[in-house]
Design a protein around this motif. Sequence first.
Motif, short mmCIF file in Angstrom:
data_model
loop_
_atom_site.label_atom_id
_atom_site.label_comp_id
_atom_site.label_asym_id
_atom_site.label_seq_id
_atom_site.Cartn_x
_atom_site.Cartn_y
_atom_site.Cartn_z
N THR A 1 -30.25 -7.98 -29.08
CA THR A 1 -28.94 -7.35 -29.24
C THR A 1 -29.10 -5.84 -29.08
N VAL A 2 -28.32 -5.26 -28.15
CA VAL A 2 -28.41 -3.83 -27.83
C VAL A 2 -27.07 -3.17 -28.12
N ARG A 3 -27.10 -2.04 -28.81
CA ARG A 3 -25.88 -1.27 -29.06
C ARG A 3 -25.83 -0.09 -28.09
N LEU A 4 -24.73 0.02 -27.33
CA LEU A 4 -24.53 1.11 -26.38
C LEU A 4 -23.64 2.17 -27.00
N ALA A 5 -23.97 3.41 -26.75
CA ALA A 5 -23.14 4.53 -27.23
C ALA A 5 -22.96 5.52 -26.10
N GLY A 6 -21.83 6.21 -26.11
CA GLY A 6 -21.56 7.19 -25.08
C GLY A 6 -20.21 6.95 -24.42
N GLU A 7 -20.07 7.44 -23.20
CA GLU A 7 -18.81 7.32 -22.46
C GLU A 7 -18.90 6.23 -21.40
N ASP A 8 -17.73 5.80 -20.94
CA ASP A 8 -17.65 4.82 -19.85
C ASP A 8 -18.44 3.56 -20.19
N LEU A 9 -18.14 2.95 -21.35
CA LEU A 9 -18.84 1.75 -21.79
C LEU A 9 -18.21 0.51 -21.16
N PRO A 10 -18.98 -0.55 -20.98
CA PRO A 10 -18.44 -1.77 -20.36
C PRO A 10 -17.51 -2.49 -21.34
N PRO A 11 -16.58 -3.29 -20.83
CA PRO A 11 -15.72 -4.08 -21.70
C PRO A 11 -16.51 -5.18 -22.40
N VAL A 12 -15.96 -5.66 -23.50
CA VAL A 12 -16.63 -6.70 -24.28
C VAL A 12 -16.76 -7.96 -23.42
N GLY A 13 -17.95 -8.54 -23.42
CA GLY A 13 -18.19 -9.76 -22.66
C GLY A 13 -18.70 -9.53 -21.25
N GLU A 14 -18.68 -8.29 -20.78
CA GLU A 14 -19.13 -7.98 -19.44
C GLU A 14 -20.66 -7.92 -19.39
N ARG A 15 -21.24 -8.48 -18.32
CA ARG A 15 -22.68 -8.38 -18.14
C ARG A 15 -23.05 -6.95 -17.75
#
Length: 561
Positions: free
Chosen positions: A23-37
């Motif tokens: 499980t990876v947490r992304l932070a910042g701008e222009d993040l992918p939508p939930v469920g997107e690969r």
Amino acid sequence: MWFPSGQQSYEIVSVDEQNGAITVRLAGEDLPPVGERARLYEPDFLRALDSWVRTVLCEPVEGARALLPDASDRARQPALEPPGTGAIVPSAGNRGPSIHLLWGPPGTGKTYRLGEVLAQAWASGNRACGIAPTHVAADQLALATSAAMQRMGWRPEHGVIVRYGQQLKSSQVELPSYLGHESPDVRVLKAEATVLRNRLRRCKSELVQLRPGTDRYSRLQTEIAELTKTLGRMQEKVRDLTRQLLSQASILICTAHALVHNEEILKRQDALRLADEASMISLAFVAPFLRSATRQFLFGGDFLQLPPICQAEGDRDARRWFARTIFHHYGLPGREQELEAEGVLTMLTEQRRMRPEICEFVSRWFYHGRLTTIGEHPFEPSLQGWPADAFVWVDPNLEPSPGTMPAPGGGRAKSWDRSASRAAEWSRTGLQLSETTTVATITPWRTQERTLRSVLGPELQTQRLRVGTVHKLQGQEADIVVFDVVDSQSGPLRHNPERIVNVAVSRARKQVIVVATADQIRRHAILSRLPLPPRPLARPPEFGLRPELPPSVRDWPKPEL
């Protein structure tokens, strides 16, 4: 598929080893939508994973000082029952957790005794947990416990003894189904899940070949979504059943790694916890093992054999927690007599594995002459010309195989094809002594192990031949041990000579074949003490089997010439 733009940072939240998920947490701008690969940039991901590993490892290291008992605190140590009772379990009258060390030299039946201890806990109505450093050792402990409980009248049934973990495909023994951690319900669910996964794979393969917007495309999307949800529910049901089995098992046996990574095992309320081959379990794994309400702990092992492997040579903290064991924590070796007098340490002195000549060498040079041999150990080779001595010396430079290199020098050799070829010849011929003869070909180096495997080839398909390094084959045994030295002045044989030779020689029941040159033996402190014959051999015998005459023919008088 979402690709990073360089404006995001990664943080590892958790690693699910059982299901192979991170499980990876992304932070910042222009993040992918939930469920997107999402496609992660490998260097950034590895840096995040490295940071997570350091965080996880710091927890047991920092907390181990509070969890590990002070070796000088004698008030926490157990008092054993009177000698002669055969009991190893510490008495229950002690206050606080009690820790006892069982010193089991090779062939003394350490695993057998630990299995009896777990069976005694079950017979008393208590729950217990046993761990081991490897899957092979855990399998042997589970089998020993099952055999001890059956001697007490237990009829095998699933869920009483649970061997949690995946058995190796190359394992020498096949565990009975009643020892597995998969209940009949779990096996049914997994079989149904396999059918659904196959259907899901076919749907996805068909979907990529269709044009979006068609009816068939929409139906496949719906079916894929339903199959995915169903598989998720089935996986959760399997996890629930497994957690229930782990929490309710009377005797739970697993590897040290499985215990550390499974919170359900760590939360168990056991009356007794024990560790087999504890001399190979690092303190970093012992710390969480002690983090429980358990009142009695038993650590069985041989601190005069090989310790855990730790390659962090320059990291003092890493070596302190990953290169040391519970025996080192108590000052062993060096304090045997003191700890035995205080009732902390018990040594098993009667061995049944090695023939007397092998036991005499091992006992004299490694165990202060305290080992004795019990039982008969006959060895009558059925192959003409095969030596019957306990120790055999084979010089690879005698009658060398064509195309092989001369003996390496400089104390840096990790592989030698001529030595591997000669060791393979003796191993191959040793299997012909009988249909049940087992052979272990041992070497200090992984590079030489690969060379041996390539030379032996098809012979490796038999379960009667094992090839590996000294570290890998520690804890196993065979009728004949072929010890391929390669170079006595390099690597483990130079820096850890006593333990390497101790493990290699004590794997043998009947015979030890040392493949080394005269110079290699003469220059080595321990190999030079082996009771080898004065003249080495070259190739193994090529004669046929000795003919066995029927009794009536054997009694006939010899003809006069």
